[in-house]
Design an enzyme around this catalytic site. Sequence first.
Site, PDB file in Angstrom:
ATOM      1  N   GLU A 120     -16.274  53.481  15.530  1.00 15.62           N
ATOM      2  CA  GLU A 120     -15.560  53.039  14.332  1.00 15.62           C
ATOM      3  C   GLU A 120     -15.224  54.203  13.422  1.00 15.62           C
ATOM      4  O   GLU A 120     -14.189  54.212  12.751  1.00 15.62           O
ATOM      5  CB  GLU A 120     -16.438  52.048  13.560  1.00 15.62           C
ATOM      6  CG  GLU A 120     -16.206  50.596  13.880  1.00 15.62           C
ATOM      7  CD  GLU A 120     -15.260  49.964  12.868  1.00 15.62           C
ATOM      8  OE1 GLU A 120     -15.705  49.189  12.027  1.00 15.62           O
ATOM      9  OE2 GLU A 120     -14.067  50.289  12.930  1.00 15.62           O
ATOM     10  N   THR A 168      -8.200  51.286   6.097  1.00 14.93           N
ATOM     11  CA  THR A 168      -9.590  51.298   5.636  1.00 14.93           C
ATOM     12  C   THR A 168      -9.853  52.507   4.748  1.00 14.93           C
ATOM     13  O   THR A 168     -10.564  52.421   3.744  1.00 14.93           O
ATOM     14  CB  THR A 168     -10.545  51.310   6.843  1.00 14.93           C
ATOM     15  OG1 THR A 168     -10.291  50.152   7.644  1.00 14.93           O
ATOM     16  CG2 THR A 168     -11.998  51.287   6.394  1.00 14.93           C
TER      17      THR A 168
END
Length: 291
Positions: A120, A168
């Site tokens: 991630e 993000t």
Amino acid sequence: MLRVRAPATSANLGSGFDTFGVALDRPSDVVTVEKADRTTIDVSGVGSRFIPEDPEKNTVGAVAEALDAPAHISIEKGVRPASGLGSSAASAAAAAVALNELYDRGKTREELVPIAAEGEAVVSGDAHADNVAPSILGGFTIARDDGVTCLDADISLVACLPEIVISTRDARQVVPEHAQMSQVVETVRNAATLTAGIARSDPALVGRGMDDPIVTPARAKLIDGYDTVRQAAFDAGASGVTISGAGPGILAVCPGDTQRDIALATIEAFAEEDIEARAFQTAIGPGATIL
């Protein structure tokens, strides 16, 4: 050859920033792995044209390297990138489970969480486990530096996804660096309420515990129409509404038979802002599954 399906997720749930997460029973990614001398990746499905196939720039490449498990990896995207629904986490989680099984690495699901989190980090810049933990383990998860706590719950949800893109990295940049003590106390109070609601499968308690006076208001400014959509969901019967992960997805808790009404209300509210959206009628569901 091995195929694994891993679910979309919703992180934070308002009051649990970088800590809480839930697996959603839809949508999901499917990852197929096959042993190879070196790792190669191909991507298909929703938003695939925006996802790099270079192993050094893709979450699953980092997972394959961490497990010392080179493979040809095919990713079928069902979770749109930059959605707030854990798109990169779903791919990383599926790859971790698949490669661990394919190469018989013998790691438990819990041990795979930090490995998938490192994957991630390729996308978000930080190795947070709040999305990969529920995608691997299922249910509601509380991610800590020393491990993950997991609870099952029967809660109906709506995840509304507008045609807006928020990265993000951008969403993390607006998070306040400081908070008032009263805001911290309110957040802790709400997080405890939410956790109790999960343990009881009580949508009213879960909804009451979602409010967050620190992070959500800052991120809401990035989502056109957020306040309108949030109010529409409440008017349709939602017990709680918040931003899903980094956004722009919006998550609503649905008591009783309100799910369909809430899904329609959120879509129509975005339409009033001239924003196209789709809504998933979903629920807290299982983690990664070997097919």
